[in-house]
Design an enzyme around this catalytic site. Structure first.
Site, PDB file in Angstrom:
ATOM      1  N   SER A   1      -6.727  -8.617   9.348  1.00  0.00           N
ATOM      2  CA  SER A   1      -8.340  -9.156   9.612  1.00  0.00           C
ATOM      3  C   SER A   1      -8.480  -9.951   8.412  1.00  0.00           C
ATOM      4  O   SER A   1      -9.473 -10.733   8.377  1.00  0.00           O
ATOM      5  CB  SER A   1      -9.112  -8.148   9.473  1.00  0.00           C
TER       6      SER A   1
ATOM      7  N   HIS B   1       0.676  -1.240   0.078  1.00  0.00           N
ATOM      8  CA  HIS B   1       0.062   0.077  -0.006  1.00  0.00           C
ATOM      9  C   HIS B   1       0.849   1.270  -0.009  1.00  0.00           C
ATOM     10  O   HIS B   1       0.224   2.310   0.375  1.00  0.00           O
ATOM     11  CB  HIS B   1      -0.771  -0.072   1.218  1.00  0.00           C
TER      12      HIS B   1
END
Length: 237
Positions: free
Chosen positions: A178, A105
């Site tokens: 997650s 990212h």
């Protein structure tokens, strides 16, 4: 030849360093709307606001230090060929000593062209004495300088190198994520069938049902200590 370990890390690996996570309770998305600071549309609407947001994150980052989880991952390089695939934009893995890092990212300590963020000619590394992108500051191509961050709605250029690394893994480790953010969450599918997969997280994480995953329900640093002991036990068997 050393066995290949690929590690997928998320915000949870940096939480103990005092670096704000985005999605957890009290995280940055609760205070700053994602559409305002992490989308091309938000940038086009108010580039000064977006740069001020990331300027503040950089100031927080330079005051943070790698925690034990970062350090233990770096130490694995003594015995393994280790690739870190991180969803984080901080530089804590590098500061801990990890040498092979794929940033999915982007990198908070870098700035780039807003016309072509991936053009290497205009990607610059910011220093501790020049942390801020100033209003109106330009890249080498004349466009506004922006954070070197992959925003929502943008392509993830490093996903292919990450997938290639996962295909070569002998051991796959997941820490502090997650597994809800794609395409990163899909990387587990690229691992060779049957390899050991370990997941470290204090919360329950949903993993594909057809995979056998050894779960260590703990924060990153304590979980890494347990995992290092488990890997030592495997190597002596």
């Amino acid at each position: 030849m050393k066995k290949k370990i690929v590690v997928l890390t998320g915000a949870g690996v940096s939480a103990e360093s005092g670096f704000s996570t985005f999605r957890d309770s009290g995280g940055l998305w609760e205070r700053y709307p994602v559409e305002k600071v992490a989308t091309p549309e938000g940038w086009n609407e108010d580039p000064v606001f977006v740069n001020e947001f990331y300027n503040g994150l950089r100031r927080q980052l330079v005051d943070a230090s790698p925690n034990e989880a970062h350090l233990l991952l770096a130490e694995l390089e003594k015995d393994y060929d280790v690739t870190i695939v991180t969803q984080n934009v901080d530089n804590l893995h590098a500061r801990a000593g990890s040498t092979d890092i794929i940033y999915l990212h982007g990198e908070l300590m870098k700035a780039c062209s807003s016309r072509d963020p991936e053009d290497p000619r205009y990607i610059t590394t910011l220093s501790t004495d020049h942390l801020d992108i100033l209003p109106g500051e330009k890249a080498g191509d004349g466009s506004l300088l922006r954070p070197f961050i992959v925003w929502f709605g943008e392509a993830v250029p490093q996903i292919e190198p990450a997938a290639e690394a996962c295909q070569k893994a002998d051991i796959f480790i997941i820490i502090g994520t997650s597994l809800q953010v794609y395409p990163a969450a899909g990387l587990i599918r690229y691992c060779p069938p049957g390899i050991p997969i370990y997941l470290i997280d204090p919360k329950e994480v949903s993993v594909p049902h057809n995979l056998h995953v050894t779960v260590i329900r703990d924060v990153a640093s304590k979980g890494m200590r347990k995992l290092v002991d488990m890997l030592k036990g495997c190597s002596t068997n």
